[in-house]
Design a protein around this motif. Structure first.
Motif, PDB file in Angstrom:
ATOM      1  N   ALA A 168       2.046  -4.123  -2.225  1.00 57.78           N
ATOM      2  CA  ALA A 168       2.552  -2.806  -1.821  1.00 57.78           C
ATOM      3  C   ALA A 168       2.844  -1.950  -3.048  1.00 57.78           C
ATOM      4  CB  ALA A 168       3.801  -2.966  -0.960  1.00 57.78           C
ATOM      5  N   GLU A 169       3.248  -2.595  -4.141  1.00 55.28           N
ATOM      6  CA  GLU A 169       3.522  -1.847  -5.369  1.00 55.28           C
ATOM      7  C   GLU A 169       2.231  -1.261  -5.947  1.00 55.28           C
ATOM      8  OE1 GLU A 169       6.015  -3.721  -8.232  1.00 55.28           O
ATOM      9  OE2 GLU A 169       7.396  -4.568  -6.749  1.00 55.28           O
ATOM     10  N   PHE A 170       1.145  -2.018  -5.889  1.00 56.10           N
ATOM     11  CA  PHE A 170      -0.133  -1.519  -6.405  1.00 56.10           C
ATOM     12  C   PHE A 170      -0.640  -0.363  -5.545  1.00 56.10           C
ATOM     13  CE2 PHE A 170      -0.640  -6.332  -7.131  1.00 56.10           C
ATOM     14  CZ  PHE A 170       0.255  -6.307  -8.182  1.00 56.10           C
ATOM     15  N   LEU A 171      -0.499  -0.501  -4.224  1.00 61.30           N
ATOM     16  CA  LEU A 171      -0.940   0.564  -3.334  1.00 61.30           C
ATOM     17  C   LEU A 171      -0.099   1.816  -3.533  1.00 61.30           C
ATOM     18  CD1 LEU A 171      -2.652   1.664  -1.032  1.00 61.30           C
ATOM     19  CD2 LEU A 171      -1.077   0.557   0.591  1.00 61.30           C
ATOM     20  N   ALA A 172       1.199   1.654  -3.710  1.00 62.66           N
ATOM     21  CA  ALA A 172       2.067   2.813  -3.929  1.00 62.66           C
ATOM     22  C   ALA A 172       1.691   3.535  -5.220  1.00 62.66           C
ATOM     23  CB  ALA A 172       3.524   2.376  -3.972  1.00 62.66           C
ATOM     24  N   ARG A 173       1.376   2.780  -6.260  1.00 60.49           N
ATOM     25  CA  ARG A 173       0.970   3.414  -7.517  1.00 60.49           C
ATOM     26  C   ARG A 173      -0.357   4.168  -7.330  1.00 60.49           C
ATOM     27  NH1 ARG A 173       2.873   2.727 -12.515  1.00 60.49           N
ATOM     28  NH2 ARG A 173       4.021   0.842 -11.868  1.00 60.49           N
ATOM     29  N   ALA A 174      -1.295   3.538  -6.639  1.00 61.16           N
ATOM     30  CA  ALA A 174      -2.581   4.196  -6.393  1.00 61.16           C
ATOM     31  C   ALA A 174      -2.384   5.485  -5.603  1.00 61.16           C
ATOM     32  CB  ALA A 174      -3.513   3.243  -5.640  1.00 61.16           C
ATOM     33  N   ALA A 175      -1.538   5.426  -4.569  1.00 59.58           N
ATOM     34  CA  ALA A 175      -1.327   6.597  -3.716  1.00 59.58           C
ATOM     35  C   ALA A 175      -0.550   7.694  -4.421  1.00 59.58           C
ATOM     36  CB  ALA A 175      -0.604   6.182  -2.443  1.00 59.58           C
ATOM     37  N   SER A 176       0.310   7.328  -5.368  1.00 55.86           N
ATOM     38  CA  SER A 176       1.036   8.350  -6.121  1.00 55.86           C
ATOM     39  C   SER A 176       0.126   9.034  -7.140  1.00 55.86           C
ATOM     40  CB  SER A 176       2.247   7.731  -6.823  1.00 55.86           C
ATOM     41  OG  SER A 176       1.855   6.852  -7.865  1.00 55.86           O
ATOM     42  N   GLU A 177      -0.877   8.302  -7.617  1.00 56.92           N
ATOM     43  CA  GLU A 177      -1.817   8.859  -8.592  1.00 56.92           C
ATOM     44  C   GLU A 177      -2.932   9.669  -7.935  1.00 56.92           C
ATOM     45  OE1 GLU A 177      -1.272   5.303 -11.951  1.00 56.92           O
ATOM     46  OE2 GLU A 177      -3.185   5.566 -10.915  1.00 56.92           O
ATOM     47  N   GLN A 178      -3.383   9.232  -6.751  1.00 53.03           N
ATOM     48  CA  GLN A 178      -4.441   9.936  -6.037  1.00 53.03           C
ATOM     49  C   GLN A 178      -4.016  10.139  -4.581  1.00 53.03           C
ATOM     50  OE1 GLN A 178      -8.367   8.226  -6.570  1.00 53.03           O
ATOM     51  NE2 GLN A 178      -8.118   8.003  -8.783  1.00 53.03           N
ATOM     52  N   PRO A 179      -3.023  10.979  -4.348  1.00 51.63           N
ATOM     53  CA  PRO A 179      -2.487  11.134  -2.986  1.00 51.63           C
ATOM     54  C   PRO A 179      -3.513  11.613  -1.970  1.00 51.63           C
ATOM     55  CG  PRO A 179      -1.664  12.849  -4.454  1.00 51.63           C
ATOM     56  CD  PRO A 179      -2.332  11.831  -5.316  1.00 51.63           C
ATOM     57  N   GLU A 180      -4.506  12.376  -2.435  1.00 56.21           N
ATOM     58  CA  GLU A 180      -5.507  12.896  -1.513  1.00 56.21           C
ATOM     59  C   GLU A 180      -6.408  11.808  -0.943  1.00 56.21           C
ATOM     60  OE1 GLU A 180      -7.488  12.395  -5.414  1.00 56.21           O
ATOM     61  OE2 GLU A 180      -5.528  13.146  -4.771  1.00 56.21           O
ATOM     62  N   ALA A 181      -6.389  10.624  -1.542  1.00 49.96           N
ATOM     63  CA  ALA A 181      -7.285   9.554  -1.110  1.00 49.96           C
ATOM     64  C   ALA A 181      -6.751   8.764   0.078  1.00 49.96           C
ATOM     65  CB  ALA A 181      -7.552   8.596  -2.266  1.00 49.96           C
ATOM     66  N   TYR A 182      -5.471   8.936   0.397  1.00 51.70           N
ATOM     67  CA  TYR A 182      -4.832   8.095   1.418  1.00 51.70           C
ATOM     68  C   TYR A 182      -4.194   8.940   2.509  1.00 51.70           C
ATOM     69  CZ  TYR A 182      -5.552   4.682  -2.252  1.00 51.70           C
ATOM     70  OH  TYR A 182      -6.133   3.894  -3.215  1.00 51.70           O
ATOM     71  N   ALA A 183      -4.637   8.705   3.743  1.00 54.26           N
ATOM     72  CA  ALA A 183      -4.070   9.420   4.884  1.00 54.26           C
ATOM     73  C   ALA A 183      -2.746   8.818   5.328  1.00 54.26           C
ATOM     74  CB  ALA A 183      -5.057   9.409   6.046  1.00 54.26           C
ATOM     75  N   SER A 184      -2.607   7.488   5.165  1.00 54.10           N
ATOM     76  CA  SER A 184      -1.362   6.808   5.526  1.00 54.10           C
ATOM     77  C   SER A 184      -1.266   5.509   4.754  1.00 54.10           C
ATOM     78  CB  SER A 184      -1.294   6.527   7.032  1.00 54.10           C
ATOM     79  OG  SER A 184      -2.176   5.461   7.389  1.00 54.10           O
ATOM     80  N   LEU A 185      -0.042   5.001   4.655  1.00 55.50           N
ATOM     81  CA  LEU A 185       0.225   3.761   3.933  1.00 55.50           C
ATOM     82  C   LEU A 185       1.066   2.848   4.811  1.00 55.50           C
ATOM     83  CD1 LEU A 185       1.367   5.389   0.566  1.00 55.50           C
ATOM     84  CD2 LEU A 185      -0.937   4.599   1.129  1.00 55.50           C
ATOM     85  N   ALA A 186       0.716   1.565   4.827  1.00 51.27           N
ATOM     86  CA  ALA A 186       1.512   0.556   5.523  1.00 51.27           C
ATOM     87  C   ALA A 186       1.916  -0.507   4.514  1.00 51.27           C
ATOM     88  CB  ALA A 186       0.723  -0.073   6.668  1.00 51.27           C
ATOM     89  N   LEU A 187       3.214  -0.791   4.416  1.00 45.80           N
ATOM     90  CA  LEU A 187       3.757  -1.756   3.473  1.00 45.80           C
ATOM     91  C   LEU A 187       4.398  -2.880   4.273  1.00 45.80           C
ATOM     92  CD1 LEU A 187       5.563   0.835   1.140  1.00 45.80           C
ATOM     93  CD2 LEU A 187       3.132   0.176   1.141  1.00 45.80           C
ATOM     94  N   VAL A 188       3.802  -4.065   4.228  1.00 50.63           N
ATOM     95  CA  VAL A 188       4.264  -5.205   5.019  1.00 50.63           C
ATOM     96  C   VAL A 188       5.006  -6.175   4.101  1.00 50.63           C
ATOM     97  CG1 VAL A 188       3.615  -7.074   6.576  1.00 50.63           C
ATOM     98  CG2 VAL A 188       2.313  -4.924   6.580  1.00 50.63           C
ATOM     99  N   SER A 189       6.265  -6.473   4.418  1.00 48.29           N
ATOM    100  CA  SER A 189       7.102  -7.355   3.595  1.00 48.29           C
ATOM    101  C   SER A 189       7.025  -6.965   2.120  1.00 48.29           C
ATOM    102  CB  SER A 189       6.684  -8.828   3.784  1.00 48.29           C
ATOM    103  OG  SER A 189       6.736  -9.210   5.136  1.00 48.29           O
ATOM    104  N   PRO A 190       7.215  -5.685   1.801  1.00 46.32           N
ATOM    105  CA  PRO A 190       6.992  -5.231   0.427  1.00 46.32           C
ATOM    106  C   PRO A 190       8.109  -5.637  -0.518  1.00 46.32           C
ATOM    107  CG  PRO A 190       7.847  -3.437   1.729  1.00 46.32           C
ATOM    108  CD  PRO A 190       7.628  -4.586   2.679  1.00 46.32           C
ATOM    109  N   THR A 191       7.795  -5.728  -1.785  1.00 48.61           N
ATOM    110  CA  THR A 191       8.796  -5.914  -2.829  1.00 48.61           C
ATOM    111  C   THR A 191       9.379  -4.543  -3.191  1.00 48.61           C
ATOM    112  OG1 THR A 191       7.032  -5.810  -4.474  1.00 48.61           O
ATOM    113  CG2 THR A 191       7.763  -7.997  -3.766  1.00 48.61           C
ATOM    114  N   GLY A 192      10.526  -4.570  -3.894  1.00 47.59           N
ATOM    115  CA  GLY A 192      11.165  -3.330  -4.311  1.00 47.59           C
ATOM    116  C   GLY A 192      12.198  -2.808  -3.346  1.00 47.59           C
TER     117      GLY A 192
END
Length: 328
Positions: free
Chosen positions: A146-170
């Protein structure tokens, strides 16, 4: 740091079994973890990546693609996404990724960092979007990924319509992590200690025995009723060539980002965060930090850290409602 050692020794992450890895035993070839076509991508930043695509027979050309990302552990692979992959392939294109160092992706002896993992997510995201006319995709990640996906989505927000974080760290009850950009929780001395080759063969063999893997999975489930297929696949993937390299960085906490809550704070896409209440991964008091954000939704399941295996119908229905835009 004590929590990180707990993570290293507990089911979902199976990290302790990765502390040592020497000569690889002969094992059957690692089978594809989910159905569909295996694709291979050579990324200058992330190396050779394997990912798998399946979809409805009619093509569903207008359906939004879905990317699934497994957790990070000694036995990590796209198999952890199996219930989600097989369910949604009936209605939309589904892509499941083997992260660098795991599954059928490149497992070379190199430095594994959050940057490397994020670059892999971004590379596959770009490839998926290119196959589907440039549309933004939905993406789901499990545990540390979930941390890697969050970083990717913060860097390229236009690439992701939605995010799902299952049992995430942080999301533990301690203070949020707002460290320097790109900094990690781990210490290099710990990695050097754990990577000392003198103890590789015997300890790794001991900790990846079938009974030991089952023990860690039971701690993840908070129950003895684990998924037997996952257990069987874990035995194969932990004995593959290069199996120790990436998990060793996990055990050293070198894949945990010190700035993760800064990244979560930046997310503007719809975010669905879900977790269980049983087993070793139950401290999600940090959800309160995001409870008042209108783009975040939360679901709690009466399970361990892998609700997609324990209550698949309930989990998949909740995720489908989120994807459709329904409010909880």
């Amino acid at each position: 740091m004590r929590k990180l050692f707990l993570l290293a020794g507990a089911g979902l992450l199976l990290g302790i079994s990765a502390c040592t890895s020497g000569a690889v035993k002969p094992v059957p070839a690692l089978p594809q973890p989910v159905s569909g076509e295996r694709l291979e991508l050579v990324s200058p930043e992330a190396g050779v990546l394997s990912y798998y695509v399946a979809g409805p027979d009619n093509g569903a050309a207008d359906a939004r693609p879905l990317l699934l990302i497994h957790s990070v552990n000694a036995a990590g692979s796209a198999y952890e996404m199996l219930p989600i992959h097989e369910h949604f392939r009936a209605t939309r294109p589904v892509y499941s990724l083997d992260l660098p160092g795991f599954g059928l992706s490149e497992r070379s002896d190199r430095v594994y960092t959050p940057r490397l993992m994020t670059d892999a997510v971004l590379a596959v995201t770009q490839a998926i979007r290119a196959r589907h006319g440039g549309v933004a995709i939905d993406a789901l990640a499990l545990s540390l990924s979930a941390e890697f996906l969050a970083r990717a989505a913060s860097e390229q927000p236009e690439a992701y319509a939605s995010l799902a974080l299952v049992s995430p760290t942080g999301f533990s009850g301690r203070k949020p992590r707002h460290g320097e950009p790109g900094s990690v929780v781990g210490q290099s001395w710990l990695y050097r200690t754990l990577s000392w080759s003198a103890w590789d063969d015997g300890l790794y063999g001991l900790l990846t025995r079938p009974g030991t893997i089952r023990y860690f999975l039971e701690r993840t489930w908070g129950s003895k009723a684990i998924d037997e297929g996952l257990w069987a696949y874990d035995q194969l993937t932990t004995q593959a060539a290069g199996a120790k390299h990436a998990p060793l960085y996990f055990v050293s906490a070198m894949l945990f980002s010190k700035d993760i809550n800064t990244l979560y704070d930046r997310l503007r896409q719809p975010v669905w965060m879900s977790h269980g209440i049983r087993g070793d991964f139950v401290d999600y008091r940090g959800t309160a930090w995001y409870a008042d954000r209108p783009n975040w939704q939360f679901t709690e399941f009466p399970t361990g850290a892998l609700p997609q295996f324990e209550v698949p119908e309930q989990f998949l229905a909740a995720y489908a409602r989120f994807l459709s835009g329904e409010q909880p």
